[in-house]
Design a protein around this motif. Structure first.
Motif, short mmCIF file in Angstrom:
data_model
loop_
_atom_site.label_atom_id
_atom_site.label_comp_id
_atom_site.label_asym_id
_atom_site.label_seq_id
_atom_site.Cartn_x
_atom_site.Cartn_y
_atom_site.Cartn_z
N SER A 17 0.45 -1.41 0.33
CA SER A 17 0.27 -0.13 0.08
C SER A 17 1.30 1.35 0.00
N GLY A 44 4.06 1.19 1.93
CA GLY A 44 4.12 0.28 3.65
C GLY A 44 2.75 -1.04 3.28
N ALA A 101 -3.02 3.22 3.31
CA ALA A 101 -3.23 3.51 5.02
C ALA A 101 -3.23 4.41 4.74
N ILE A 112 -3.69 4.04 12.84
CA ILE A 112 -4.00 3.11 11.45
C ILE A 112 -5.20 2.97 10.88
N GLY A 245 5.25 -0.65 11.87
CA GLY A 245 6.13 -1.92 10.99
C GLY A 245 7.16 -2.22 11.99
N ASP A 248 6.28 -6.50 11.37
CA ASP A 248 6.49 -6.10 9.76
C ASP A 248 8.01 -6.36 10.15
N SER A 284 7.11 2.74 7.37
CA SER A 284 7.26 1.70 7.63
C SER A 284 8.67 0.47 7.26
O1 LIG Z 1 2.36 -2.95 9.78
C1 LIG Z 1 2.41 -1.22 8.96
C2 LIG Z 1 1.92 -1.43 8.01
O2 LIG Z 1 0.39 -1.72 8.37
C3 LIG Z 1 -0.91 -1.03 7.79
O3 LIG Z 1 -0.89 -1.52 6.88
C4 LIG Z 1 0.36 0.10 7.02
O4 LIG Z 1 0.39 0.35 5.34
C5 LIG Z 1 1.46 0.48 7.51
O5 LIG Z 1 2.61 -0.08 6.46
#
Ligand SMILES: OC[C@H]1O[C@H](O)[C@H](O)[C@@H]1O
Length: 297
Positions: A17, A44, A101, A112, A245, A248, A284
């Motif tokens: 995104s 992201g 997002a 978010i 992030g 992730d 992120s």
């Molecule tokens: O985990 C972070 C991500 O969560 C949301 O989906 C945003 O896109 C962001 O980059």
């Protein structure tokens, strides 16, 4: 982290995104209007973040996702290619705009709102087209910003092909028994465990999924149960710019370390180290570290 001679091969099935980040003095309360100090846009999406995270750490990464036929979709594709991620199985759909997002960020805390859009157009049939990747990969990484049916199909395909499976259970949704059972590791936020596992007691859930469940909280700490004791890892995070992030980043670091054959404790520590680094730069994805950033640590 020990790095073996074999380059890990990782498939990421997930979302991508454009993140629009508004920096404000405080997060708006219901019915309140606040002024933003600045607005910025970043690449992201949990899937793309993990794909770029693993690629920067030296893995050979293929991304299976879906973008809209619009300028954002084109930018996301170009960015993934620039990051060295294979996009042969990214679908471009006419049925929806590229996912986005909307993030409000204040003093390292954010809220978010995700618009899944094209990410919800990623169907099992798209993943089936990418089956050849599964027979030659070490690990599948998946998150929950795509339809649950696609998650379940991907996990089953990975299981059939003896590919390790890492699930980042975010945004939180209940995981089926078959996904939990097939997973090599699951990363979940402490505050979301009851949604993901349908049970309330954090400690009981951790004990039930020994060496499989890694629970993260906002202080960049990770807890897991190793079959005989609870293990807790925490990194200092004195100068955190933002916390977006982190999950992730942890997941991609953990996955790469696991593919290199590191013991679980080292995978957790490396995941935490990667996660801490992403907080030092905006976005992120843009702040994700490279393998060379850890030389000498
Ligand atoms: O985990 C972070 C991500 O969560 C949301 O989906 C945003 O896109 C962001 O980059």
């Amino acid at each position: 982290m020990k790095v073996s001679t074999e380059q890990p091969k990782i498939i990421v099935v997930g979302s991508s995104s454009i993140d629009l980040v508004l920096s404000t003095e405080h997060l708006p309360k219901p019915n309140e209007t606040v002024l933003a100090e600045k607005s910025e846009s970043f690449f992201g999406g949990k899937g793309a973040n993990q794909a770029v995270g693993a690629a920067r750490l030296g893995a050979d990464v293929s991304f299976v996702g879906c973008v809209g036929m619009d300028p954002f979709g084109q930018q996301i594709m170009r960015n993934l290619v620039d990051e060295g991620v294979d996009v042969s199985y990214v679908t471009e759909t006419e049925d929806a705009a590229t996912g986005s997002a909307f993030v409000t960020s204040s003093a390292g805390v954010n809220s978010i709102v995700v618009v899944p859009a094209s990410n919800y157009c990623l169907k099992s049939s798209h993943v089936a087209e990418a089956e050849r990747l599964f027979s030659s990969s070490d690990l599948l990484l998946i998150q929950l910003e795509i339809p649950m049916e696609t998650v379940e199909f991907s996990v089953e395909l990975a299981r059939k092909n003896n590919v390790k499976i890492g699930v980042y259970a975010s945004p939180p949704k209940k995981l089926s028994e078959s996904v939990i059972e097939a997973s090599t590791f699951i990363v979940a936020k402490s505050s979301e465990l009851s949604i993901v596992f349908g049970e309330d007691q954090r400690e009981d859930i951790l004990r039930k999924y020994a060496n499989k469940l890694f629970v993260r909280d906002d202080s960049n700490s990770t807890t897991y149960y190793n079959g005989s004791e609870m293990k807790y890892y925490r990194n200092d995070h004195d100068s955190v710019l933002h916390k977006m992030g982190m999950g992730d980043a942890f997941t991609s670091g953990f996955a790469v370390a696991l593919c290199h054959g590191n013991p679980v404790d080292d995978c957790v520590q490396f995941g935490n180290d990667v996660s801490l680094k992403v907080t030092k730069n905006c976005g992120s994805q843009s702040g994700l570290p490279y393998l060379k950033d850890f030389s000498g640590e």
